[in-house]
Design an enzyme around this catalytic site. Structure first.
Site, mmCIF file in Angstrom:
data_model
loop_
_atom_site.group_PDB
_atom_site.id
_atom_site.type_symbol
_atom_site.label_atom_id
_atom_site.label_comp_id
_atom_site.label_asym_id
_atom_site.label_seq_id
_atom_site.Cartn_x
_atom_site.Cartn_y
_atom_site.Cartn_z
ATOM 1 N N ARG A 92 51.092 53.473 -4.268
ATOM 2 C CA ARG A 92 50.986 53.545 -5.707
ATOM 3 C C ARG A 92 51.717 52.323 -6.256
ATOM 4 O O ARG A 92 52.910 52.140 -6.004
ATOM 5 C CB ARG A 92 51.656 54.816 -6.211
ATOM 6 C CG ARG A 92 51.588 54.926 -7.689
ATOM 7 C CD ARG A 92 52.146 56.247 -8.142
ATOM 8 N NE ARG A 92 52.009 56.370 -9.579
ATOM 9 C CZ ARG A 92 52.395 57.428 -10.247
ATOM 10 N NH1 ARG A 92 52.924 58.446 -9.607
ATOM 11 N NH2 ARG A 92 52.248 57.469 -11.545
ATOM 12 N N GLU A 378 47.590 62.699 -7.266
ATOM 13 C CA GLU A 378 47.515 61.235 -7.208
ATOM 14 C C GLU A 378 47.517 60.740 -5.758
ATOM 15 O O GLU A 378 46.850 59.760 -5.429
ATOM 16 C CB GLU A 378 48.702 60.635 -7.970
ATOM 17 C CG GLU A 378 48.576 60.846 -9.477
ATOM 18 C CD GLU A 378 49.907 60.927 -10.187
ATOM 19 O OE1 GLU A 378 50.708 61.827 -9.868
ATOM 20 O OE2 GLU A 378 50.149 60.092 -11.074
#
Ligand code: ADP
Length: 402
Positions: A92, A378
């Site tokens: 990320r 996510e």
């Protein structure tokens, strides 16, 4: 026995490194994961992999830097994942600027371009990039994929990415980027299974966690986001202020003598639910508190969600559904009900029993808009992107050989 090819997903912050493991071959759920948190204060490690749990504390750990913990994590993975072989890492990365509208395989050139974006996200980007570098320096480097919080919002129309500043400011990078994009992309992908009309129509997704924002989804694409240039804008959050008159900043700089570091601390760490309540940044504590300031902070949080939902509805020319997600959105029936009540004029009506049960459908039969609770993920989105780029890279290699 052959080892299972596994993808390592990493989400590195200023004080924590979260990781999870996914099979490389299919879309099966996570194999497990863990977190190193309290870096620089009271570092601790917790992990759960293959039904076993592990933990470690570093009472002496003050002063260890991130590098120390990456090395620990990688050694730990090698030692404890006897049946797995890590073939790629997905990261990320908070900022992809305007150039990265999709995840990317990292090479030196990409890393340099991402380094240039550090001033746009100084609290997060350096940690994201340090992890990529640390993994790249291992004896056997693996392909690494950067997945951006900003990329999903590159579909926002160009005019809506501007502020009312001189146009030259936008050219210098002062524009709306939008964040939480991996969460919104996951929800956009999941929504058709819940509500076909809304997924092809106009939906506001409310990502209500410690950091909180809203995204306007039109036909599955981002049309607007309440976070803009930074992760400060938009909703009132755990410790961040949300939308603020920029005149406040000028006043604090000129009259109160605050410097950039003090402003940053005030706006990112001491404001929001924490600053308003004086009690806590954690919504659970506020909901359990008798303090009038805590109650007021909760009301202000719900006001900000409802008012900014209406702003996004205006940007989309209507509203077919609201999706609640992340810690508060997924778990607090009270907050969902309070937000829906404020959106009654837009046709929202909650079903109290369904809401108390956590959904997924929480709208009453009479509601004119859909109301949904959809857990976000996510990490699985990062794993999906990493698989896709790995497959693309091996297809390109195969084509090169043919
Ligand atoms: P992060 O942005 O750190 O990923 P999360 O999505 O985990 O945050 O959300 C954290 C927030 O969710 C905290 O404010 C926490 O109080 C809130 N939260 C978690 N469970 C509940 C609950 N049952 N009721 C209300 N708030 C909750």
């Amino acid at each position: 026995m052959p080892k299972t090819d596994t993808i390592l997903v990493v989400n590195a912050g200023s004080s924590s490194i979260k990781f999870s493991l996914y099979p490389a071959a299919d879309t099966a759920p996570s194999l497990g994961g863990g977190i190193i948190e309290g870096i620089a204060v009271h570092p601790s490690f917790k992990a759960g992999v293959g039904g076993e749990t592990f933990s470690k504390n570093w009472p002496e750990g003050r002063g260890f830097d991130h590098e120390h913990f990456y090395a620990f994590l990688l050694d730990w993975l090698e030692e404890h994942l006897a049946d797995n072989r890590i073939v790629a890492a997905g990261h990320r990365v908070v900022h992809g600027g305007t150039a990265f509208a999709a995840p990317v395989l990292v090479d030196d050139e990409v890393l340099e371009a991402l380094q240039q974006l550090v001033p746009l996200a100084p609290l997060h980007q350096p940690h994201n990039l340090a992890t990529i570098r640390a993994l790249g320096q291992r004896a056997t480097p693996i392909p690494q994929v950067a997945c951006f919080d900003t990329a999903f919002h590159r579909s926002i129309p160009a005019r809506d990415q501007l502020y009312g500043l001189p146009l030259a400011c936008a050219e210098a990078g002062l524009r709306r980027y939008g964040f939480h994009g991996l969460s919104y992309e996951f929800i956009a992908g999941a929504l058709p299974q819940y509500d076909r009309t809304a997924s092809a129509g106009r939906t506001v997704v409310a990502h209500l966690g410690n950091g909180a924002s809203l995204c306007a989804l039109v036909n599955g694409q981002s049309r607007a986001c309440t976070m803009g240039f930074s992760t400060l804008d938009g909703l009132i959050m755990g410790t961040r202020c949300g939308s603020l008159d920029p005149g406040v900043l000028i006043y604090l700089l000129r009259e109160k003598g605050l410097d950039a570091a003090a402003l940053e601390k005030l706006l990112y760490k001491q404001s929001g639910l924490l600053g308003l309540s004086g009690v806590s940044a954690d919504m659970r504590d506020l909901l359990a508190s008798d303090s009038p300031e805590a109650a007021q902070a909760v009301e202000m949080f719900c006001d900000s969600v409802a008012r900014q939902t209406a702003q996004l509805a205006a940007a989309m020319g209507g509203l077919d559904a609201v999706v609640f997600t992340a810690g508060i959105g997924e778990r607090s029936a009270e907050i969902r009900a309070a937000v829906a009540e404020r959106l009654a004029w837009l046709g929202a009506e909650i079903d109290p029993a369904a809401n108390a049960g956590g959904g997924p459908r929480v709208a009453s039969a009479r509601s004119r808009i859909g109301l949904w609770v959809i857990p976000t993920d996510e990490e699985s989105m990062i794993a999906r992107h990493t698989r896709a780029l790995l497959a693309g890279a091996s297809a390109t290699r195969a084509a090169g050989r043919a």
